[in-house]
Design an enzyme around this catalytic site. Structure first.
Site, short mmCIF file in Angstrom:
data_model
loop_
_atom_site.label_atom_id
_atom_site.label_comp_id
_atom_site.label_asym_id
_atom_site.label_seq_id
_atom_site.Cartn_x
_atom_site.Cartn_y
_atom_site.Cartn_z
N ASP A 101 0.82 -1.20 0.00
CA ASP A 101 0.00 0.00 0.00
C ASP A 101 0.86 1.25 0.00
OD1 ASP A 101 -2.00 1.87 0.24
OD2 ASP A 101 -2.71 1.19 2.19
N ASP A 315 -0.92 7.45 -7.31
CA ASP A 315 -1.20 6.38 -6.36
C ASP A 315 -1.49 5.08 -7.10
OD1 ASP A 315 -1.76 5.02 -3.98
OD2 ASP A 315 -3.87 5.55 -4.07
#
Length: 437
Positions: A101, A315
């Site tokens: 992540d 991202d």
């Protein structure tokens, strides 16, 4: 959960070989994916990815607004549309998996004794079996280094993280040996979770934090070994094998490589910001209305550094791209004008702009113009078949979030090697056929 590394597309990381060992990643929709749900259709994961992207973007928006409740390669495997990274913790090494992540800093895993935990199919880490495990005391400098840390019982520093869907984890802040691939790193800070709940998958055990925080992130903690460098390459080929690379092998350069300043905001240190100046659709140029300052003459890593605040987060954990509402309105209009076909409605009402895929859809050239770097988006990632005979635009408005955050998601990074260099403060894009790495 909102902070999962949620990606529907093939995620083919930059191929690298570490001490003669290469480790694979499997596409979430590949038959070789051991975590793929047998009843899932080939279109099911993109619908779920849309919902997950909204949840993740909402989580990032809350974070930004202050709402906090040697080189190596390592395996990354998908889990329910997300990707998990194989690693080991402790001495002797205990093998486990965590969701990779880039929007999280703290690496944590479920630990025994687990008073309130989600079910996991993997064995759970028992800190009593590790000779190198050590909890951090409340009066340590480590315990005061993060807003997620506080003093718990028995003078042990405690962490607590709540994600966008209210999934959460609470446990001890500890240090132990972390092993990635065949490389061991001593004294790595992580969370030993004893109370964890929410929508976590049973095929993982926690989170591997790859964000930009200067204290808790794996990228920061291993800076001496990897020099703040990591890279990946995204593909739409479900049968591609993939890797993530860190350190010297993650340097991206050569012909057609373009670099843009990586902008770090101290108050939002987790996230990787870029400056998007405009978007070109066909021959039509659309300017971002947010203020853009001039670029200073200072250089780092041969790239002029921006004297601007970044206006979009890159991202790889978010599938879709979210544009500022004013920009998206003119962007969608330009796309409609450039495509000689009549739009059709998404029967599920998920995607705002769709077309029939029965014909040969002519997708216009779409170029994201970052400061110093023009990145032409792959048509394979810009329009995706979401069900039989229906293709939809994967770039949507931030208005769908009820938020003011813009995100450059992983579908817009398709078929580029994307290299992060935190030392030089740059992100470099290099065109590549990622399915062949």
């Amino acid at each position: 959960m909102a902070s999962k590394f949620i990606i529907f597309c093939a995620f083919a990381f930059l191929f690298a070989e570490i001490n003669g060992i290469t480790l694979d990643l499997i596409h979430p929709d590949s038959p070789q994916n051991p975590f793929r749900h047998p009843s899932q259709t080939r279109f099911g994961y993109i619908r779920q990815a849309f919902r997950n992207s909204q949840s993740r973007a909402s989580y990032i928006n809350h974070r930004i607004n202050g709402d906090f409740s040697t080189k190596f390669a390592t395996t990354v495997k998908p889990s329910g549309g997300g990707y998990v990274m194989k690693y080991s913790i402790g001495t002797p090494p205990f093998e486990t998996y965590g969701i990779a992540d880039t929007g999280s800093d703290i690496t944590w895993t479920q630990c025994k004794p687990c008073t309130n935990c989600f079910n996991q199919s993997l064995p759970m880490f028992d800190p009593k079996t590790s000779s190198s495990y050590k909890t951090m005391p409340c009066d340590s400098s480590t315990c005061s280094s993060s807003t997620s840390f506080s003093c718990g019982v028995n003078d042990v520093c405690q962490y607590q993280v709540t994600y966008g869907d209210q999934s959460s984890t609470v446990g001890d802040v500890a240090m132990d040996t972390l092993t990635l691939g065949n490389t061991a790193f001593k004294g790595v800070l992580f969370g030993c979770g004893h109370e964890n709940g929410g929508t976590f998958s049973d095929s993982t055990s926690g989170i591997v934090g790859l964000g930009g925080d200067g204290v808790t992130s794996i990228i920061a903690q291993l800076d001496r070994q990897i020099g703040g460098k990591f890279a990946y390459c995204l593909s739409t080929d479900a049968n591609s094998t993939s890797h993530i690379s860190f350190g010297p092998d993650a340097v991206v350069n050569g012909a057609k490589a373009v670099s843009t300043p990586l902008i770090k905001k101290p108050e939002q240190a987790t996230f990787y910001w870029l400056n998007l100046e405009r978007i070109t659709v066909g021959g039509k140029s659309l300017t971002v209305k947010s203020p853009v300052a001039e670029i200073s003459g200072r250089r780092e890593g041969a790239v002029k550094q921006a004297s601007v605040e970044g206006n979009i987060i890159i991202d790889s954990g978010t599938t879709l791209t979210f544009l500022p509402s004013d920009l998206y309105t003119s962007f969608e209009s330009a796309v409609r004008e450039a495509i000689p076909a009549t739009p059709v409605s998404d029967p599920q009402g998920t995607f705002p702009l769709c077309y029939s895929s029965s014909g040969n859809l002519e997708v216009p050239r779409i170029i994201a113009h970052f400061t110093g770097a023009d990145v032409e988006l792959s048509a394979k990632g810009t329009f995706v078949e979401v069900e039989e005979g229906l293709v939809c635009l994967t770039i949507i408005s931030q208005a769908s979030l009820g938020a003011d955050i813009a995100i450059f998601g992983n579908l817009s990074e398709i078929d580029y090697i994307v290299g992060y260099d935190l030392g030089a403060r740059t992100v470099t894009f290099k065109p590549a056929d990622c399915s062949k790495f």
